[in-house]
Design a protein around this motif. Sequence first.
Motif, PDB file in Angstrom:
ATOM      1  N   SER A   1      -3.597  -3.598   4.221  1.00  0.00           N
ATOM      2  CA  SER A   1      -4.309  -2.345   3.957  1.00  0.00           C
ATOM      3  C   SER A   1      -5.798  -2.485   4.249  1.00  0.00           C
ATOM      4  O   SER A   1      -6.456  -1.510   4.609  1.00  0.00           O
ATOM      5  CB  SER A   1      -4.091  -1.896   2.513  1.00  0.00           C
ATOM      6  N   LEU A   2      -6.346  -3.676   4.091  1.00  0.00           N
ATOM      7  CA  LEU A   2      -7.747  -3.894   4.449  1.00  0.00           C
ATOM      8  C   LEU A   2      -7.935  -3.950   5.961  1.00  0.00           C
ATOM      9  O   LEU A   2      -8.907  -3.424   6.497  1.00  0.00           O
ATOM     10  CB  LEU A   2      -8.254  -5.191   3.813  1.00  0.00           C
ATOM     11  N   ILE A   3      -7.003  -4.579   6.643  1.00  0.00           N
ATOM     12  CA  ILE A   3      -7.121  -4.722   8.097  1.00  0.00           C
ATOM     13  C   ILE A   3      -6.883  -3.390   8.805  1.00  0.00           C
ATOM     14  O   ILE A   3      -7.647  -2.996   9.688  1.00  0.00           O
ATOM     15  CB  ILE A   3      -6.137  -5.798   8.616  1.00  0.00           C
ATOM     16  N   PHE A   4      -5.817  -2.677   8.429  1.00  0.00           N
ATOM     17  CA  PHE A   4      -5.447  -1.446   9.118  1.00  0.00           C
ATOM     18  C   PHE A   4      -5.966  -0.183   8.448  1.00  0.00           C
ATOM     19  O   PHE A   4      -5.662   0.919   8.896  1.00  0.00           O
ATOM     20  CB  PHE A   4      -3.925  -1.365   9.262  1.00  0.00           C
ATOM     21  N   SER A   5      -6.700  -0.325   7.379  1.00  0.00           N
ATOM     22  CA  SER A   5      -7.381   0.771   6.691  1.00  0.00           C
ATOM     23  C   SER A   5      -6.431   1.901   6.270  1.00  0.00           C
ATOM     24  O   SER A   5      -6.491   3.017   6.763  1.00  0.00           O
ATOM     25  CB  SER A   5      -8.495   1.325   7.578  1.00  0.00           C
ATOM     26  N   PHE A   6      -5.502   1.563   5.367  1.00  0.00           N
ATOM     27  CA  PHE A   6      -4.665   2.584   4.751  1.00  0.00           C
ATOM     28  C   PHE A   6      -4.724   2.395   3.236  1.00  0.00           C
ATOM     29  O   PHE A   6      -5.138   1.355   2.741  1.00  0.00           O
ATOM     30  CB  PHE A   6      -3.215   2.556   5.266  1.00  0.00           C
ATOM     31  N   SER A   7      -4.321   3.403   2.508  1.00  0.00           N
ATOM     32  CA  SER A   7      -4.384   3.378   1.058  1.00  0.00           C
ATOM     33  C   SER A   7      -3.282   2.478   0.492  1.00  0.00           C
ATOM     34  O   SER A   7      -2.092   2.747   0.681  1.00  0.00           O
ATOM     35  CB  SER A   7      -4.224   4.791   0.503  1.00  0.00           C
ATOM     36  N   TYR A   8      -3.688   1.444  -0.212  1.00  0.00           N
ATOM     37  CA  TYR A   8      -2.724   0.510  -0.783  1.00  0.00           C
ATOM     38  C   TYR A   8      -1.849   1.197  -1.822  1.00  0.00           C
ATOM     39  O   TYR A   8      -0.633   1.030  -1.826  1.00  0.00           O
ATOM     40  CB  TYR A   8      -3.452  -0.676  -1.407  1.00  0.00           C
ATOM     41  N   SER A   9      -2.472   1.994  -2.692  1.00  0.00           N
ATOM     42  CA  SER A   9      -1.695   2.639  -3.753  1.00  0.00           C
ATOM     43  C   SER A   9      -0.797   3.740  -3.209  1.00  0.00           C
ATOM     44  O   SER A   9       0.227   4.062  -3.814  1.00  0.00           O
ATOM     45  CB  SER A   9      -2.624   3.208  -4.823  1.00  0.00           C
ATOM     46  N   GLY A  10      -1.145   4.311  -2.081  1.00  0.00           N
ATOM     47  CA  GLY A  10      -0.333   5.376  -1.505  1.00  0.00           C
ATOM     48  C   GLY A  10       0.832   4.870  -0.678  1.00  0.00           C
ATOM     49  O   GLY A  10       1.909   5.454  -0.685  1.00  0.00           O
ATOM     50  N   TRP A  11       0.631   3.783   0.048  1.00  0.00           N
ATOM     51  CA  TRP A  11       1.657   3.296   0.958  1.00  0.00           C
ATOM     52  C   TRP A  11       2.405   2.075   0.452  1.00  0.00           C
ATOM     53  O   TRP A  11       3.405   1.682   1.053  1.00  0.00           O
ATOM     54  CB  TRP A  11       1.028   2.974   2.318  1.00  0.00           C
ATOM     55  N   GLY A  12       1.948   1.449  -0.608  1.00  0.00           N
ATOM     56  CA  GLY A  12       2.591   0.243  -1.121  1.00  0.00           C
ATOM     57  C   GLY A  12       4.038   0.463  -1.510  1.00  0.00           C
ATOM     58  O   GLY A  12       4.910  -0.383  -1.244  1.00  0.00           O
ATOM     59  N   PHE A  13       4.325   1.607  -2.129  1.00  0.00           N
ATOM     60  CA  PHE A  13       5.695   1.909  -2.541  1.00  0.00           C
ATOM     61  C   PHE A  13       6.614   2.037  -1.330  1.00  0.00           C
ATOM     62  O   PHE A  13       7.713   1.486  -1.309  1.00  0.00           O
ATOM     63  CB  PHE A  13       5.730   3.189  -3.372  1.00  0.00           C
ATOM     64  N   PHE A  14       6.172   2.770  -0.323  1.00  0.00           N
ATOM     65  CA  PHE A  14       7.012   3.003   0.855  1.00  0.00           C
ATOM     66  C   PHE A  14       7.235   1.720   1.656  1.00  0.00           C
ATOM     67  O   PHE A  14       8.321   1.496   2.194  1.00  0.00           O
ATOM     68  CB  PHE A  14       6.399   4.095   1.729  1.00  0.00           C
ATOM     69  N   ILE A  15       6.222   0.876   1.713  1.00  0.00           N
ATOM     70  CA  ILE A  15       6.382  -0.405   2.388  1.00  0.00           C
ATOM     71  C   ILE A  15       7.365  -1.280   1.614  1.00  0.00           C
ATOM     72  O   ILE A  15       8.238  -1.924   2.195  1.00  0.00           O
ATOM     73  CB  ILE A  15       5.018  -1.100   2.559  1.00  0.00           C
ATOM     74  N   GLY A  16       7.255  -1.308   0.288  1.00  0.00           N
ATOM     75  CA  GLY A  16       8.195  -2.071  -0.533  1.00  0.00           C
ATOM     76  C   GLY A  16       9.608  -1.545  -0.427  1.00  0.00           C
ATOM     77  O   GLY A  16      10.569  -2.318  -0.359  1.00  0.00           O
ATOM     78  N   LEU A  17       9.757  -0.229  -0.383  1.00  0.00           N
ATOM     79  CA  LEU A  17      11.086   0.368  -0.255  1.00  0.00           C
ATOM     80  C   LEU A  17      11.706   0.023   1.092  1.00  0.00           C
ATOM     81  O   LEU A  17      12.880  -0.361   1.173  1.00  0.00           O
ATOM     82  CB  LEU A  17      10.989   1.886  -0.429  1.00  0.00           C
ATOM     83  N   GLY A  18      10.920   0.137   2.143  1.00  0.00           N
ATOM     84  CA  GLY A  18      11.421  -0.219   3.469  1.00  0.00           C
ATOM     85  C   GLY A  18      11.774  -1.689   3.570  1.00  0.00           C
ATOM     86  O   GLY A  18      12.795  -2.058   4.157  1.00  0.00           O
ATOM     87  N   LEU A  19      10.941  -2.541   2.996  1.00  0.00           N
ATOM     88  CA  LEU A  19      11.217  -3.975   3.013  1.00  0.00           C
ATOM     89  C   LEU A  19      12.485  -4.303   2.234  1.00  0.00           C
ATOM     90  O   LEU A  19      13.290  -5.131   2.672  1.00  0.00           O
ATOM     91  CB  LEU A  19      10.024  -4.740   2.441  1.00  0.00           C
ATOM     92  N   SER A  20      12.694  -3.648   1.104  1.00  0.00           N
ATOM     93  CA  SER A  20      13.907  -3.876   0.314  1.00  0.00           C
ATOM     94  C   SER A  20      15.158  -3.469   1.084  1.00  0.00           C
ATOM     95  O   SER A  20      16.166  -4.181   1.056  1.00  0.00           O
ATOM     96  CB  SER A  20      13.839  -3.092  -1.002  1.00  0.00           C
ATOM     97  N   VAL A  21      15.095  -2.337   1.777  1.00  0.00           N
ATOM     98  CA  VAL A  21      16.251  -1.879   2.555  1.00  0.00           C
ATOM     99  C   VAL A  21      16.540  -2.834   3.701  1.00  0.00           C
ATOM    100  O   VAL A  21      17.693  -3.190   3.958  1.00  0.00           O
ATOM    101  CB  VAL A  21      16.018  -0.436   3.065  1.00  0.00           C
ATOM    102  N   VAL A  22      15.480  -3.292   4.395  1.00  0.00           N
ATOM    103  CA  VAL A  22      15.669  -4.209   5.508  1.00  0.00           C
ATOM    104  C   VAL A  22      16.262  -5.532   5.034  1.00  0.00           C
ATOM    105  O   VAL A  22      17.192  -6.072   5.645  1.00  0.00           O
ATOM    106  CB  VAL A  22      14.338  -4.432   6.263  1.00  0.00           C
ATOM    107  N   ILE A  23      15.760  -6.057   3.925  1.00  0.00           N
ATOM    108  CA  ILE A  23      16.292  -7.321   3.395  1.00  0.00           C
ATOM    109  C   ILE A  23      17.737  -7.141   2.955  1.00  0.00           C
ATOM    110  O   ILE A  23      18.586  -8.006   3.186  1.00  0.00           O
ATOM    111  CB  ILE A  23      15.420  -7.843   2.235  1.00  0.00           C
TER     112      ILE A  23
END
Length: 104
Positions: free
Chosen positions: A23-45
């Motif tokens: 989120s620091l490198i690509f400049s996106f909101s950690y609190s806004g996108w963290g859930f969706f990234i975690g959800l996607g990672l859980s589905v992929v795993i």
Amino acid sequence: MKKIMSLSILSAFIIGIIVWVASLIFSFSYSGWGFFIGLGLSVVIFLANSSGGPLSNFATLEASETSWKIQKDDNEMRVNVGAVFYGSVLYTIVSFIVMVITYL
């Protein structure tokens, strides 16, 4: 059981750090996108550790077509998840709570 719990907490912490750095490198909101990234990672795993589902049947069909032998499997889906999957689910739950608190 303690080993799986401690590895799950450690993997959730590592996932959180990786998403925070991203989120620091690509400049996106950690609190806004963290859930969706975690959800996607859980589905992929989950899908990567499963056998017997549609993805596995498609891969088996492709492999059997190349060798001219058709393999039949039972259509029962089996999943062998470990501490990393539980850690990603834990990260997803915590990030969902943080997102709800942030946007309320």
